[in-house]
Write a protein that holds these residues in place. Structure first.
Motif, short mmCIF file in Angstrom:
data_model
loop_
_atom_site.label_atom_id
_atom_site.label_comp_id
_atom_site.label_asym_id
_atom_site.label_seq_id
_atom_site.Cartn_x
_atom_site.Cartn_y
_atom_site.Cartn_z
N LYS A 13 -16.05 -3.45 -19.80
CA LYS A 13 -16.55 -2.21 -19.19
C LYS A 13 -17.30 -2.51 -17.89
CE LYS A 13 -18.15 0.75 -22.07
NZ LYS A 13 -19.03 1.45 -23.05
N ARG A 14 -18.12 -3.58 -17.91
CA ARG A 14 -18.87 -3.95 -16.71
C ARG A 14 -17.93 -4.38 -15.59
NH1 ARG A 14 -22.30 -6.46 -20.55
NH2 ARG A 14 -21.32 -8.48 -20.11
N ASP A 15 -16.89 -5.12 -15.98
CA ASP A 15 -15.93 -5.58 -14.96
C ASP A 15 -15.17 -4.41 -14.36
OD1 ASP A 15 -16.72 -8.14 -15.49
OD2 ASP A 15 -15.05 -8.59 -16.84
N ARG A 16 -14.89 -3.42 -15.18
CA ARG A 16 -14.12 -2.28 -14.69
C ARG A 16 -14.98 -1.35 -13.84
NH1 ARG A 16 -10.89 2.13 -18.52
NH2 ARG A 16 -9.85 3.24 -16.83
N TRP A 17 -16.22 -1.13 -14.27
CA TRP A 17 -17.13 -0.22 -13.55
C TRP A 17 -18.45 -0.94 -13.26
CZ3 TRP A 17 -15.64 3.09 -18.17
CH2 TRP A 17 -14.45 3.77 -17.93
N PRO A 18 -18.49 -1.80 -12.27
CA PRO A 18 -19.73 -2.52 -11.96
C PRO A 18 -20.83 -1.62 -11.42
CG PRO A 18 -18.08 -2.94 -10.29
CD PRO A 18 -17.39 -2.19 -11.38
N ASN A 19 -20.44 -0.47 -10.86
CA ASN A 19 -21.41 0.47 -10.31
C ASN A 19 -21.24 1.85 -10.92
OD1 ASN A 19 -22.60 -1.37 -8.33
ND2 ASN A 19 -20.65 -1.21 -7.25
N THR A 20 -22.35 2.60 -10.96
CA THR A 20 -22.34 3.95 -11.52
C THR A 20 -22.94 4.91 -10.50
OG1 THR A 20 -22.58 3.14 -13.79
CG2 THR A 20 -23.18 5.43 -13.38
N THR A 21 -22.19 5.94 -10.16
CA THR A 21 -22.68 6.95 -9.23
C THR A 21 -23.30 8.10 -10.02
OG1 THR A 21 -20.98 6.39 -7.59
CG2 THR A 21 -22.05 8.56 -7.38
N ILE A 22 -24.56 8.37 -9.75
CA ILE A 22 -25.29 9.44 -10.42
C ILE A 22 -25.59 10.54 -9.42
CG2 ILE A 22 -27.40 10.07 -11.66
CD1 ILE A 22 -25.64 8.29 -13.29
N ARG A 23 -25.25 11.76 -9.78
CA ARG A 23 -25.58 12.92 -8.96
C ARG A 23 -26.56 13.79 -9.75
NH1 ARG A 23 -20.85 16.31 -6.07
NH2 ARG A 23 -20.66 14.31 -4.98
N VAL A 24 -27.75 14.00 -9.20
CA VAL A 24 -28.81 14.77 -9.86
C VAL A 24 -28.82 16.16 -9.26
CG1 VAL A 24 -31.28 14.95 -10.34
CG2 VAL A 24 -30.16 12.70 -10.31
N ARG A 25 -28.67 17.17 -10.11
CA ARG A 25 -28.59 18.56 -9.65
C ARG A 25 -29.88 19.30 -9.97
NH1 ARG A 25 -23.76 21.59 -12.17
NH2 ARG A 25 -22.63 20.11 -10.86
N PHE A 26 -30.48 19.88 -8.93
CA PHE A 26 -31.69 20.69 -9.10
C PHE A 26 -31.31 22.12 -9.45
CE2 PHE A 26 -33.05 17.03 -6.81
CZ PHE A 26 -34.41 16.84 -7.09
N SER A 27 -32.32 22.91 -9.80
CA SER A 27 -32.07 24.28 -10.25
C SER A 27 -31.42 25.15 -9.19
CB SER A 27 -33.38 24.94 -10.72
OG SER A 27 -33.92 24.23 -11.81
N ASP A 28 -31.70 24.87 -7.91
CA ASP A 28 -31.10 25.68 -6.84
C ASP A 28 -29.74 25.15 -6.44
OD1 ASP A 28 -31.85 23.37 -5.53
OD2 ASP A 28 -32.39 24.42 -3.68
N ARG A 29 -29.23 24.14 -7.19
CA ARG A 29 -27.91 23.52 -6.98
C ARG A 29 -27.89 22.47 -5.87
NH1 ARG A 29 -24.88 25.05 -11.33
NH2 ARG A 29 -22.91 25.18 -10.23
N THR A 30 -29.06 22.17 -5.30
CA THR A 30 -29.14 21.03 -4.39
C THR A 30 -28.88 19.77 -5.21
OG1 THR A 30 -30.73 22.10 -2.91
CG2 THR A 30 -30.66 19.71 -2.85
N GLN A 31 -28.20 18.79 -4.60
CA GLN A 31 -27.82 17.61 -5.37
C GLN A 31 -28.15 16.32 -4.62
OE1 GLN A 31 -24.03 17.96 -7.63
NE2 GLN A 31 -23.71 19.81 -6.44
N LEU A 32 -28.72 15.39 -5.35
CA LEU A 32 -29.00 14.05 -4.85
C LEU A 32 -27.99 13.08 -5.46
CD1 LEU A 32 -32.89 13.52 -5.05
CD2 LEU A 32 -31.48 13.36 -3.00
N GLU A 33 -27.48 12.19 -4.66
CA GLU A 33 -26.48 11.25 -5.17
C GLU A 33 -26.83 9.83 -4.75
OE1 GLU A 33 -22.16 12.20 -4.94
OE2 GLU A 33 -22.06 10.32 -3.79
N LYS A 34 -26.73 8.92 -5.70
CA LYS A 34 -26.98 7.51 -5.40
C LYS A 34 -26.17 6.66 -6.37
CE LYS A 34 -30.70 4.08 -4.93
NZ LYS A 34 -30.38 3.70 -3.52
N THR A 35 -25.75 5.50 -5.89
CA THR A 35 -24.98 4.57 -6.71
C THR A 35 -25.88 3.43 -7.18
OG1 THR A 35 -22.93 5.09 -5.53
CG2 THR A 35 -22.99 3.04 -6.78
N PHE A 36 -25.84 3.17 -8.48
CA PHE A 36 -26.67 2.14 -9.11
C PHE A 36 -25.76 1.09 -9.76
CE2 PHE A 36 -28.87 6.15 -9.25
CZ PHE A 36 -30.18 5.86 -8.90
N PRO A 37 -26.26 -0.13 -9.92
CA PRO A 37 -25.52 -1.10 -10.74
C PRO A 37 -25.42 -0.56 -12.17
CG PRO A 37 -27.21 -2.20 -9.41
CD PRO A 37 -27.45 -0.73 -9.28
N SER A 38 -24.29 -0.72 -12.79
CA SER A 38 -24.10 -0.17 -14.14
C SER A 38 -25.01 -0.82 -15.16
CB SER A 38 -22.63 -0.33 -14.56
OG SER A 38 -21.80 0.48 -13.75
#
Length: 236
Positions: free
Chosen positions: A84-109
């Motif tokens: 799993k780590r070899d296939r997806w070394p990084n994880t992209t997380i998108r955080v959605r606020f109540s007004d639908r604004t979204q923050l996105e950042k990629t982290f090591p898995s």
């Protein structure tokens, strides 16, 4: 336990502000008339039967995996995690606020959920930073609390967030959870906000020409071979 890593200090001991880097921020999407999606009727956000069925299937699969985990040999589990780590070394997380604004950042898995909390908190206005918040998924609702050892001690991959996931955010103060309240982000971050990528548009579907080899159901039925035993019966 604080979610935010210790800030560097200046020579006089005053903490220096730490702002996130390598991220994306998307403006709250609006309809063609400019109305925020947060103003849509409540029924718009009610999951359909298909949504609930899919969510239940996902939850069932996750539960079954947890039940079967102790039955797996250690070597098998380690091999699965390594793949799993070899296939997806990084994880992209998108955080959605109540007004639908979204923050996105990629982290090591291999990062823990604590890293996502630290990123979000560092993005908030100074007056909002002390306010507690929870990141969660829905549906089905699943709180990802740093205080929960079943969440805190697992990597993003082990939390089944890889390769990408959307997390919702809920503040302890309900006044910040209203859809008409702008996301309380630092002005330096909101200044970088861009529009969400538009989904592709498709024109009217073109008529697909019929294949020369295709035939109507009646023609195909006529072309079916008659069994030998049936022919023998007819000749009698």
């Amino acid at each position: 336990m604080s979610d935010t890593p210790r800030s560097p200090s200046s020579g006089n001991g005053t903490p220096l502000p730490v702002e996130p880097s390598d991220f994306k921020v998307y403006k709250a999407p609006a309809s063609s008339s400019g109305t925020l999606l947060g103003e849509l009727p409540e029924s718009y956000f009610t999951p359909t039967a298909a949504d609930i069925k899919a969510a239940q299937a996902t939850l069932s699969a996750r539960t079954q995996a947890l039940i079967n985990a102790p039955l797996q040999l250690r070597a098998t589990r380690e091999a699965a995690e390594s793949a799993k780590r070899d296939r997806w070394p990084n994880t992209t997380i998108r955080v959605r606020f109540s007004d639908r604004t979204q923050l996105e950042k990629t982290f090591p898995s291999l990062d823990k959920i604590r890293s996502v909390y630290a990123f979000v908190r560092s993005s908030l206005r100074d007056d909002v930073k002390p306010i507690k918040f929870i990141l969660y998924q829905s549906p089905p609702k699943r709180d990802l609390k740093v205080s929960d050892p079943k969440v805190r001690d697992l990597s993003l991959a082990e939390l089944h967030l890889a390769p990408s996931s959307v997390l919702l955010l809920r503040f302890e103060h309900e006044s910040l959870n209203r859809s008409d309240v702008p996301a309380p982000l630092l002005s330096t971050i909101t200044a970088q906000a861009t529009e969400l990528p538009q989904p592709p548009t498709f024109g009217e579907s073109e008529t697909v020409p019929k294949s020369k080899t295709s035939s109507s159901p009646s023609t195909r039925s006529e072309q079916k071979k008659i069994p030998k035993w049936f022919k023998a019966g007819l000749s009698k």
